[in-house]
Design an enzyme around this catalytic site. Structure first.
Site, short mmCIF file in Angstrom:
data_model
loop_
_atom_site.label_atom_id
_atom_site.label_comp_id
_atom_site.label_asym_id
_atom_site.label_seq_id
_atom_site.Cartn_x
_atom_site.Cartn_y
_atom_site.Cartn_z
N ASP A 180 14.43 -59.07 -29.40
CA ASP A 180 13.59 -59.66 -28.44
C ASP A 180 14.11 -61.19 -28.40
O ASP A 180 14.55 -61.64 -29.36
CB ASP A 180 12.26 -59.53 -28.83
CG ASP A 180 11.54 -58.17 -28.63
OD1 ASP A 180 11.99 -57.26 -27.70
OD2 ASP A 180 10.74 -57.90 -29.49
N ASP A 205 11.86 -54.57 -22.11
CA ASP A 205 10.41 -54.59 -21.74
C ASP A 205 9.94 -54.91 -20.17
O ASP A 205 8.95 -54.48 -19.66
CB ASP A 205 9.95 -55.83 -22.60
CG ASP A 205 10.03 -55.37 -24.15
OD1 ASP A 205 10.11 -54.07 -24.58
OD2 ASP A 205 10.41 -56.07 -25.14
#
Length: 214
Positions: A151, A186
Site C-alpha cells: 500500500d 483498492d
C-alpha cells in the site's frame, strides 16, 4: 460491454497497480513517506491481513502464518467467483454499468491477490531505514501464498485536529481524516462497489430479453 473491452480495462488497472507496487517496494524503505501535497502523500506500508490490517489470528486460535494462508485461499476463491460474475454479465449482455463495476472489482481483487500469492517469494524483506527490497532475490521474505499487499496512497485531508470540547466522549481528543493507506487495486474495488451502490437501478436494470420473458 464486450469481453475484449472489459479485459482491456482489467489489464490497464492491473498494469498500473503492479507497476506502482513494484516501484514503491524496490525504491522505498518501510514507512518511508514522500509528501506530494499537504493532503496527498506516498507512504509505503505492507498489509499482511484483511481490510484495515485485520488478521484472522486476532480472532481465531491459529498462527499468523496459518491465518494468512487461509485468507489468501479465500481471496483466490473470491477472485474466481468475481471473474465468473464478469463473464456471465457480459455473456448475458447485462447493463454496461454493471459490467464496468464488476470489471473494476475483479481487477482490484486480482491485483491484491497477486501480492498475496507471489510477493513473498519474489522480494526480499522491506525494513525501516533501509536497505530497500530487491526483486527476484535469493533471500525472499516469505513463500508462495504468504506475500504481503503493498500500500502507498495516503490522503490525510485532516491531520491531528482536535474535537471541540463540547462534543460528547470525543471532546478534546485528536483525530485525523482520512487515515487508511491503500493502493490502486483498492481504489478499483471501492470505485466498482461505489458504482453498484450509487447507480444500483441502472446497473441491475432488466434487459429487453428479460422484459419480454416476464
Amino acid at each position: 460491454m464486450s469481453l475484449k473491452k472489459s479485459l482491456l480495462l482489467v489489464a490497464i488497472i492491473l498494469i498500473v497497480d503492479q507497476v506502482s507496487k513494484i516501484y514503491v517496494k524496490t525504491h522505498f524503505t518501510m514507512n518511508e513517506t514522500v509528501e506530494v501535497f499537504s493532503w496527498f502523500k506516498f507512504v509505503f506500508i505492507e498489509n499482511s491481513g484483511a481490510a484495515w490490517g485485520t488478521k484472522l489470528s486476532d480472532f481465531l486460535p491459529i498462527s499468523e502464518e496459518t491465518g494468512k494462508l487461509i485468507l489468501t485461499v479465500f481471496r483466490l476463491f473470491a477472485v474466481v467467483g468475481i471473474g465468473y460474475w464478469l463473464f456471465d454479465t457480459i455473456r448475458k449482455k447485462l447493463p454496461k454499468t454493471l459490467a464496468i463495476a464488476v470489471a473494476l472489482i475483479f481487477a482490484g481483487a486480482l491485483g491484491n491477490i497477486i501480492d498475496s500469492v507471489f510477493y513473498g517469494m519474489l522480494f526480499s524483506e522491506s525494513v525501516y531505514g533501509g536497505p530497500v527490497a530487491t526483486m527476484f532475490t535469493d533471500q525472499p521474505y516469505g513463500t508462495l501464498f504468504h506475500g504481503k499487499v503493498v500500500d502507498m496512497l495516503h490522503f490525510p485531508f485532516i491531520e491531528n485536529a482536535i474535537w471541540p470540547s463540547w462534543v460528547p466522549y470525543f471532546g478534546g481528543k485528536s483525530f485525523s481524516f482520512f487515515e487508511p493507506v491503500f493502493n490502486i487495486a483498492d481504489m478499483a474495488i471501492s470505485t466498482g462497489v461505489g458504482i453498484l451502490l450509487v447507480f444500483n437501478k441502472k446497473a441491475f436494470a432488466k434487459t429487453e430479453s428479460e422484459i419480454v420473458e416476464n
